[in-house]
Scaffold this motif. Structure first.
Motif, PDB file in Angstrom:
ATOM      1  N   ARG A 138     -16.518  45.236 -12.604  1.00 48.95           N
ATOM      2  CA  ARG A 138     -16.456  43.827 -12.184  1.00 48.95           C
ATOM      3  C   ARG A 138     -17.211  42.932 -13.170  1.00 48.95           C
ATOM      4  NH1 ARG A 138     -15.398  42.836  -6.614  1.00 48.95           N
ATOM      5  NH2 ARG A 138     -13.476  43.961  -6.130  1.00 48.95           N
ATOM      6  N   ILE A 139     -18.385  43.388 -13.605  1.00 55.38           N
ATOM      7  CA  ILE A 139     -19.174  42.593 -14.553  1.00 55.38           C
ATOM      8  C   ILE A 139     -18.437  42.442 -15.877  1.00 55.38           C
ATOM      9  CG2 ILE A 139     -21.351  42.460 -15.796  1.00 55.38           C
ATOM     10  CD1 ILE A 139     -21.641  42.016 -12.819  1.00 55.38           C
ATOM     11  N   ALA A 140     -17.898  43.542 -16.395  1.00 51.41           N
ATOM     12  CA  ALA A 140     -17.190  43.496 -17.675  1.00 51.41           C
ATOM     13  C   ALA A 140     -15.933  42.628 -17.580  1.00 51.41           C
ATOM     14  CB  ALA A 140     -16.823  44.910 -18.121  1.00 51.41           C
ATOM     15  N   ARG A 141     -15.221  42.722 -16.484  1.00 47.09           N
ATOM     16  CA  ARG A 141     -14.006  41.915 -16.308  1.00 47.09           C
ATOM     17  C   ARG A 141     -14.331  40.426 -16.345  1.00 47.09           C
ATOM     18  NH1 ARG A 141     -11.916  39.362 -11.901  1.00 47.09           N
ATOM     19  NH2 ARG A 141      -9.651  38.984 -11.907  1.00 47.09           N
ATOM     20  N   GLY A 142     -15.350  40.018 -15.601  1.00 51.13           N
ATOM     21  CA  GLY A 142     -15.715  38.606 -15.590  1.00 51.13           C
ATOM     22  C   GLY A 142     -16.204  38.120 -16.944  1.00 51.13           C
ATOM     23  N   SER A 143     -16.959  38.955 -17.660  1.00 47.99           N
ATOM     24  CA  SER A 143     -17.447  38.549 -18.979  1.00 47.99           C
ATOM     25  C   SER A 143     -16.314  38.390 -19.973  1.00 47.99           C
ATOM     26  CB  SER A 143     -18.454  39.584 -19.493  1.00 47.99           C
ATOM     27  OG  SER A 143     -19.572  39.675 -18.637  1.00 47.99           O
ATOM     28  N   VAL A 144     -15.336  39.297 -19.926  1.00 49.65           N
ATOM     29  CA  VAL A 144     -14.206  39.210 -20.848  1.00 49.65           C
ATOM     30  C   VAL A 144     -13.349  37.989 -20.537  1.00 49.65           C
ATOM     31  CG1 VAL A 144     -12.051  40.343 -21.539  1.00 49.65           C
ATOM     32  CG2 VAL A 144     -14.166  41.663 -21.383  1.00 49.65           C
ATOM     33  N   ILE A 145     -13.123  37.716 -19.267  1.00 56.17           N
ATOM     34  CA  ILE A 145     -12.331  36.535 -18.904  1.00 56.17           C
ATOM     35  C   ILE A 145     -13.011  35.261 -19.400  1.00 56.17           C
ATOM     36  CG2 ILE A 145     -11.545  35.143 -16.943  1.00 56.17           C
ATOM     37  CD1 ILE A 145     -10.998  37.704 -15.438  1.00 56.17           C
ATOM     38  N   THR A 146     -14.326  35.207 -19.278  1.00 61.63           N
ATOM     39  CA  THR A 146     -15.054  34.028 -19.769  1.00 61.63           C
ATOM     40  C   THR A 146     -15.010  33.930 -21.284  1.00 61.63           C
ATOM     41  OG1 THR A 146     -16.540  34.135 -17.852  1.00 61.63           O
ATOM     42  CG2 THR A 146     -17.292  32.875 -19.758  1.00 61.63           C
ATOM     43  N   ALA A 147     -15.184  35.066 -21.968  1.00 65.12           N
ATOM     44  CA  ALA A 147     -15.242  35.050 -23.434  1.00 65.12           C
ATOM     45  C   ALA A 147     -13.888  34.729 -24.060  1.00 65.12           C
ATOM     46  CB  ALA A 147     -15.750  36.395 -23.949  1.00 65.12           C
ATOM     47  N   LYS A 148     -12.793  35.197 -23.476  1.00 61.55           N
ATOM     48  CA  LYS A 148     -11.488  34.983 -24.118  1.00 61.55           C
ATOM     49  C   LYS A 148     -11.012  33.541 -24.008  1.00 61.55           C
ATOM     50  CE  LYS A 148      -8.258  36.054 -20.328  1.00 61.55           C
ATOM     51  NZ  LYS A 148      -7.160  36.950 -19.898  1.00 61.55           N
ATOM     52  N   GLN A 149     -11.674  32.727 -23.195  1.00 62.75           N
ATOM     53  CA  GLN A 149     -11.320  31.323 -23.076  1.00 62.75           C
ATOM     54  C   GLN A 149     -12.067  30.433 -24.060  1.00 62.75           C
ATOM     55  OE1 GLN A 149     -12.093  30.426 -18.980  1.00 62.75           O
ATOM     56  NE2 GLN A 149     -10.347  31.621 -18.205  1.00 62.75           N
ATOM     57  N   ASN A 150     -12.988  31.008 -24.838  1.00 57.32           N
ATOM     58  CA  ASN A 150     -13.753  30.219 -25.800  1.00 57.32           C
ATOM     59  C   ASN A 150     -12.880  29.789 -26.978  1.00 57.32           C
ATOM     60  OD1 ASN A 150     -16.175  30.408 -24.338  1.00 57.32           O
ATOM     61  ND2 ASN A 150     -16.680  32.375 -25.284  1.00 57.32           N
ATOM     62  N   ASP A 151     -13.327  28.733 -27.652  1.00 56.14           N
ATOM     63  CA  ASP A 151     -12.535  28.159 -28.737  1.00 56.14           C
ATOM     64  C   ASP A 151     -12.366  29.111 -29.909  1.00 56.14           C
ATOM     65  OD1 ASP A 151     -12.282  25.872 -27.244  1.00 56.14           O
ATOM     66  OD2 ASP A 151     -13.970  24.835 -28.205  1.00 56.14           O
ATOM     67  N   TYR A 152     -13.428  29.890 -30.228  1.00 58.63           N
ATOM     68  CA  TYR A 152     -13.312  30.761 -31.386  1.00 58.63           C
ATOM     69  C   TYR A 152     -12.285  31.871 -31.165  1.00 58.63           C
ATOM     70  CZ  TYR A 152     -16.541  33.659 -28.648  1.00 58.63           C
ATOM     71  OH  TYR A 152     -17.134  34.394 -27.653  1.00 58.63           O
ATOM     72  N   VAL A 153     -12.108  32.296 -29.917  1.00 59.65           N
ATOM     73  CA  VAL A 153     -11.082  33.295 -29.622  1.00 59.65           C
ATOM     74  C   VAL A 153      -9.695  32.672 -29.737  1.00 59.65           C
ATOM     75  CG1 VAL A 153     -10.181  34.868 -27.867  1.00 59.65           C
ATOM     76  CG2 VAL A 153     -12.647  34.594 -28.151  1.00 59.65           C
ATOM     77  N   GLN A 154      -9.533  31.455 -29.232  1.00 58.64           N
ATOM     78  CA  GLN A 154      -8.250  30.775 -29.347  1.00 58.64           C
ATOM     79  C   GLN A 154      -7.904  30.498 -30.806  1.00 58.64           C
ATOM     80  OE1 GLN A 154      -6.379  30.535 -26.703  1.00 58.64           O
ATOM     81  NE2 GLN A 154      -8.041  31.303 -25.389  1.00 58.64           N
ATOM     82  N   ALA A 155      -8.910  30.164 -31.611  1.00 61.96           N
ATOM     83  CA  ALA A 155      -8.658  29.920 -33.030  1.00 61.96           C
ATOM     84  C   ALA A 155      -8.239  31.206 -33.732  1.00 61.96           C
ATOM     85  CB  ALA A 155      -9.914  29.344 -33.682  1.00 61.96           C
ATOM     86  N   ALA A 156      -8.910  32.319 -33.418  1.00 59.14           N
ATOM     87  CA  ALA A 156      -8.520  33.595 -34.022  1.00 59.14           C
ATOM     88  C   ALA A 156      -7.121  34.016 -33.596  1.00 59.14           C
ATOM     89  CB  ALA A 156      -9.534  34.678 -33.631  1.00 59.14           C
ATOM     90  N   ARG A 157      -6.762  33.758 -32.353  1.00 56.93           N
ATOM     91  CA  ARG A 157      -5.411  34.072 -31.890  1.00 56.93           C
ATOM     92  C   ARG A 157      -4.372  33.208 -32.620  1.00 56.93           C
ATOM     93  NH1 ARG A 157      -3.913  36.470 -27.125  1.00 56.93           N
ATOM     94  NH2 ARG A 157      -5.993  36.104 -26.242  1.00 56.93           N
ATOM     95  N   ALA A 158      -4.703  31.930 -32.832  1.00 51.12           N
ATOM     96  CA  ALA A 158      -3.772  31.045 -33.543  1.00 51.12           C
ATOM     97  C   ALA A 158      -3.584  31.456 -34.993  1.00 51.12           C
ATOM     98  CB  ALA A 158      -4.279  29.604 -33.471  1.00 51.12           C
ATOM     99  N   LEU A 159      -4.622  32.085 -35.570  1.00 54.54           N
ATOM    100  CA  LEU A 159      -4.519  32.548 -36.954  1.00 54.54           C
ATOM    101  C   LEU A 159      -3.797  33.882 -37.072  1.00 54.54           C
ATOM    102  CD1 LEU A 159      -8.061  31.594 -38.275  1.00 54.54           C
ATOM    103  CD2 LEU A 159      -5.885  30.475 -38.798  1.00 54.54           C
TER     104      LEU A 159
END
Length: 327
Positions: free
Chosen positions: A206-227
């Protein structure tokens, strides 16, 4: 015209940048003109620190962390090399000395079977630390992998994992241990470790799931996905380093709980069994003689309490260092 001020060598006039002037002392003027620089020409104090370096910087100055870390280091050392401070054998007993108190060479006295309480207390640390560390590693790895993948991909897999964790949360831990471990006759630590991993991974998941959901919404993750970064690269390089901190905190605190759980199961007779040496076994054996020989119960119970407290204190210190909201 404004009256001209006499020249004073120890004073200096600096422009404010807004058309005015500011009268400063010579020492202050020198400070304004001097620009501190490091080896690369920048101010060393202006360099930002990472989360981990900042956490280590705080931990080194936290007395709670230092004390708990020293206690844990001592426990690890005596778990690996108990003969350093205990020369006898924990299985050597003399019934003629049953329930006797402290003597020369036997500072903790003897238990009901005439075994040296000091030696058994020292050797009992090995089972507790082994179960706690290995169970925590298993719980952290299994829970992090399942929870992290579910949080990253979502969908049906995430929904199924959530329902499975709900089922495991509904199982009473001690009752589950009585049922599952009562049919196992092994005297090793592996059944206890397997049971703790089986019932402990949903919390980390549960802890890992919530942390990953929060982290994947950050801008640097979206920028890496766009690249064009792949899912594996996003997970390993961008999300995991920023989502692992809560897992480490919870696992560190849970380690002390797992040690207490092993002692509880051994006390009830379904965890480690004789001739294994465990604090839970010694507490169970000394309980009927607590009025005649309280020392046989006091020392293993005290060692267990100090060990659990040390790991919980370490987890609290790590949580305070890794959680920016608590600063």
């Amino acid at each position: 015209m404004p009256e001209q001020q006499p020249y004073e060598p120890e004073r200096a006039v600096a422009g404010t940048g807004m058309g005015g002037q500011m009268d400063l002392g010579a020492s202050e003027a020198v400070t304004l003109e001097k620009t501190p620089s490091g080896p690369d020409g920048t101010d060393p104090q202006d360099k930002p620190r990472s989360l981990w370096s900042d956490a280590w910087h705080d931990l080194r100055r936290n007395p709670v962390f230092i004390i708990s870390a020293l206690v844990i280091l001592f426990l690890v050392v005596i778990s690996l090399w108990p003969s350093l401070i205990a020369s006898g054998s924990p299985l050597k007993c003399d019934l003629s000395k049953s329930q006797e108190g402290s003597q020369s060479g036997h500072p903790f006295g003897f238990n009901g079977q005439g075994c040296d309480v000091y030696t058994r207390t020292v050797y009992g640390a090995r089972a507790s630390v082994t179960v706690g560390v290995l169970a925590t590693l298993g719980v952290a790895i299994l829970g992090s992998v399942l929870g992290g993948l579910a949080g990253f991909y979502g969908g049906a897999g995430d929904a199924i994992l959530s329902r499975i964790t709900d089922i495991f949360f509904a199982i009473p831990v001690v009752l589950g241990g009585l049922v599952l471990l009562s049919v196992i006759t092994s005297n090793t630590v592996w059944p206890v470790i397997g049971f703790i991993v089986l019932l402990g991974w949903p919390q980390i998941s549960r802890i890992a799931r919530g942390s990953v959901i929060t982290a994947k919404q950050n801008d640097y993750v979206q920028a890496a996905r766009a690249l064009g970064a792949s899912n594996s690269r996003l997970l390993l390089r961008h999300i995991t380093p920023n989502a692992v901190a809560p897992v480490i905190v919870v696992a560190t605190i849970a380690l002390g709980t797992y040690i207490a759980l092993e002692a509880t199961l051994s006390f009830l007779g379904v965890g480690l069994k004789p001739p294994s040496v465990s604090w839970g076994i010694d507490i169970s054996a000394a309980a009927p003689y607590v009025r005649n020989a309280p020392h046989a119960l006091l020392w293993p119970s005290g060692a267990l309490a100090v060990t659990v407290l040390a790991f919980i204190m370490l987890g609290d210190a790590v949580r305070d260092a890794l959680d920016p909201k608590l600063r």
